[in-house]
Design a protein around this motif. Structure first.
Motif, short mmCIF file in Angstrom:
data_model
loop_
_atom_site.label_atom_id
_atom_site.label_comp_id
_atom_site.label_asym_id
_atom_site.label_seq_id
_atom_site.Cartn_x
_atom_site.Cartn_y
_atom_site.Cartn_z
N ILE A 105 0.83 -1.21 0.00
CA ILE A 105 0.00 0.00 0.00
C ILE A 105 0.87 1.26 0.00
N THR A 106 0.57 2.15 -0.92
CA THR A 106 1.19 3.48 -0.96
C THR A 106 0.10 4.49 -1.34
N PRO A 107 0.31 5.77 -1.06
CA PRO A 107 -0.71 6.78 -1.43
C PRO A 107 -0.98 6.85 -2.93
N SER A 108 -0.06 6.33 -3.75
CA SER A 108 -0.24 6.41 -5.20
C SER A 108 -1.13 5.30 -5.75
N LEU A 109 -1.53 4.34 -4.89
CA LEU A 109 -2.34 3.22 -5.34
C LEU A 109 -3.75 3.31 -4.77
N ASN A 110 -4.74 2.99 -5.61
CA ASN A 110 -6.12 2.87 -5.15
C ASN A 110 -6.36 1.41 -4.78
N VAL A 127 -9.51 -2.93 10.13
CA VAL A 127 -9.42 -1.71 9.34
C VAL A 127 -7.99 -1.61 8.80
N ILE A 128 -7.88 -1.44 7.48
CA ILE A 128 -6.57 -1.39 6.82
C ILE A 128 -6.28 0.05 6.43
N LYS A 129 -5.28 0.63 7.04
CA LYS A 129 -4.93 2.02 6.75
C LYS A 129 -4.44 2.14 5.31
N GLY A 130 -5.04 3.06 4.57
CA GLY A 130 -4.63 3.28 3.18
C GLY A 130 -5.47 2.53 2.17
N ALA A 131 -6.42 1.71 2.64
CA ALA A 131 -7.30 0.96 1.73
C ALA A 131 -8.73 1.45 1.87
N ARG A 132 -9.50 1.33 0.81
CA ARG A 132 -10.92 1.65 0.85
C ARG A 132 -11.67 0.32 0.95
#
Length: 591
Positions: free
Chosen positions: A366-371, A382-387
């Motif tokens: 997971i990185t901020p550049s990935l959806n 709850v997974i931080k950085g995931a929707r």
């Protein structure tokens, strides 16, 4: 009638408690002439299930009591010794009653006016008056403290894991007359049982002890007419935690339902799912509750089986290397998830750690550049950085899967490939440049290919959409404090498994013993796994099989590339001194 008294107004204006609730309580108590702050607080907690600490912290501030919450980890050995010495000055029965009611004598200050400091979850509890009346301590400073903080402190000082259970065992047995016929359970009698604090204490205690004993699940099972058994699943095995005699199963089931969200207490003929949450040792713990009606030999009874999954976010492994995969399996897995497309599948039975592996994989990429989108039912962590998509009656699992395609994903995690629709979408995502992670329920890696083929996925799509299939199990780890070299009577099983007599004689192969620091010789679990990476020859073999997947041929090709079978992985763990022969045989019997 408007709310009267400063405490009632404080509850509404500061604590944001519903004014109608406070108003109804004040009206009711005014009739009996008992509208004291203590009575209002008790009614809020008992009748309206308002959070205990929220109410009694307000009560403490209303009466200007100080607040003191002591983290158990900060208590030094010298302080424990002093507290134990202080507790020995109390009558044993009085001390037991104080601790049961979350009243904790903390320290005696003879140089500061002979003051005894105590912590109390309810600073107005009448038992506090007994201290000055029945002991030599006449000057008492009362501090409000969170209920779970006092419970943790009590357990720490008692040097035990089951202080609540000790209290329960000493308490009088609950006498019940709560059962009549299948269509006419006496709800008033059940209510009377619930109001006895012993049943509430049992439920709260098992929730706390499950966390402290690192249990994954709690099982509450009826046992005859007037008994209930509570089990904890620790390291994958159920262990009896407590048997409550003299109580009908319906009464404890009603307590569970009343203290959970999303469950109808009066529904006894259909499956129900709900949840609860508690603060345990200063951490928020969530519990997923499953209730199923079960058959009883006593046809007039309406028994239910209750299973509670413990969801502790502290258990989430975010460092992929801590999963403990063997070197080649880890290297191939890391290579498979650090790519822009393809399917990564983790297989195994329920409770084999599949979700833990996928969570670690997601946290690795997971990185901020990935959806990153996840589709799980239910969502546990709850997974931080995931929707994380919310599955419900307005958006089913199938609808969510179809919607994902229109939501511009880079990485998708699907809780389980459960049917052809899910499999088709996973393959479509992989073939259109998306990385997809999911699970299957199969015994080994090659059989996952067969399962997908039988769902209707064409061999050429399977061959070029899948990156890797990991099949895994969890085996119990030997306790480092008590394990000992394997005894001669266990040699035949070890030799049959593939170990040599030289290895057994060397003293490097161990067996479980058992001590006070473990569970029957084991503590914790570790995975054994086979990693089927899709090398070119594997893909070619799948395409060649147009009518039936040759699992054995695929396995041989993978092992030629260095893949360890599940059993070989287990044998490697035995040689490392991490687990026993019996554990590996138990986990790999199908081989």
């Amino acid at each position: 009638m408007s709310i009267t008294g400063n405490f009632g107004k404080y509850l509404v204006n500061v604590q944001q408690i519903d004014a109608d609730i406070v108003n109804r309580i004040c009206d009711h108590l005014n009739v009996s002439g008992d509208a004291t702050p203590d009575a209002i607080a008790n009614a809020l907690v008992t009748d309206y299930k308002i959070d205990y600490d929220t109410v009694y912290s307000a009560l403490a501030r209303h009466y200007a009591f100080g607040e003191m919450n002591i983290p158990v980890d900060s208590i030094q050995a010298s302080q424990i010794k002093q507290i134990k010495k202080l507790h020995k000055t109390f009558d044993e029965e009085l001390l037991r009653q104080l601790l049961e009611n979350r009243i904790f004598p903390l320290r005696y200050l003879p140089k500061k006016g002979d003051i005894l400091q105590i912590l109390a979850a309810n600073p107005l509890h009448p038992l506090i008056q007994s201290i000055s009346k029945d002991t030599r301590y006449k000057h008492i400073d009362v501090y409000w403290s969170k209920r779970n903080a006092i419970e943790s402190l009590t357990c720490k000082i008692a040097n035990c894991h089951e202080s609540f259970l000790d209290t329960i065992n000493e308490a009088p047995q609950v006498i019940s007359q709560a059962v009549s016929t299948i269509d006419d359970v006496d709800e008033m009698a059940v209510d009377e049982e619930i109001n006895r604090s012993i049943l509430v204490d049992i439920f709260d205690s098992v929730l706390i002890e499950a966390v402290r004993q690192d249990a994954s699940d709690i099982h509450i099972i009826p046992s005859g007419r007037m008994a209930v058994e509570l089990y904890l699943r620790v390291d994958g095995r159920l262990q009896l935690w407590h048997r409550q005699e003299g109580t009908p199963a319906e009464a404890l089931a009603a307590v569970v339902k009343d203290r959970c969200v999303g469950i109808d207490r009066f529904e006894r003929d259909s499956a129900q799912d709900g949840y609860a949450q508690r603060i345990v040792d200063d951490h928020l713990i969530r519990y997923r509750v499953s209730i199923l009606p079960i058959v009883s030999a006593e046809y007039e009874r309406r028994f239910e089986s209750i299973v509670i999954r413990v969801i502790d976010d502290r258990k989430v492994i975010t460092d992929f290397h801590k999963l403990g995969f063997q070197t080649q399996a880890e290297d191939e897995f890391v290579k498979s998830i650090n790519t822009s497309k393809g399917i990564v599948i983790v297989t195994g039975p329920t409770g084999s750690g599949k979700s833990t592996t996928l969570m670690a994989a997601l946290n690795n990429i997971i990185t901020p550049s990935l959806n990153v989108l996840t589709c799980e039912d239910p969502v546990e962590y709850v997974i931080k950085g995931a929707r994380q998509l919310k599955i419900g009656h307005k958006m089913t699992f199938d609808q969510a899967m179809r919607s994902i395609l229109r939501h511009d994903p880079d990485v998708v995690m699907v809780g389980e490939i459960r049917d052809k629709i899910t499999a088709d979408i996973a393959v479509k995502l992989a073939n259109t440049g998306h990385l997809t992670l999911s699970t299957l329920h199969t015994n080994d890696a090659p059989s996952a290919i067969t399962r997908l083929y039988k769902m209707g996925i064409e061999p050429f799509l399977l061959a070029y959409s899948i990156n890797i299939i990991i099949a895994q199990r969890l085996v119990r780890k030997l306790c480092e404090h008590c394990k000992e070299p394997i005894s001669a009577d266990k040699y035949p099983a070890a030799l049959q498994l593939g170990l040599t007599k030289e290895e057994l004689d060397s003293g490097s192969i161990f067996q479980a013993v058992g001590c006070d620091k473990c569970n029957d010789g084991f503590r914790g679990r570790i995975n054994i796994a086979e990693a089927l990476y899709f090398y070119p020859e594997i893909r070619a073999e799948i395409i060649r099989n147009s009518t039936e997947i040759d699992e054995e041929r695929i396995r041989n090709l993978a092992q030629a590339r260095g893949m360890l079978s599940m059993r070989d992985s287990g044998i490697a763990r035995i040689r490392e001194g991490l687990t026993s022969v019996a554990e590996v045989l138990y986990a790999t019997t199908e081989e």
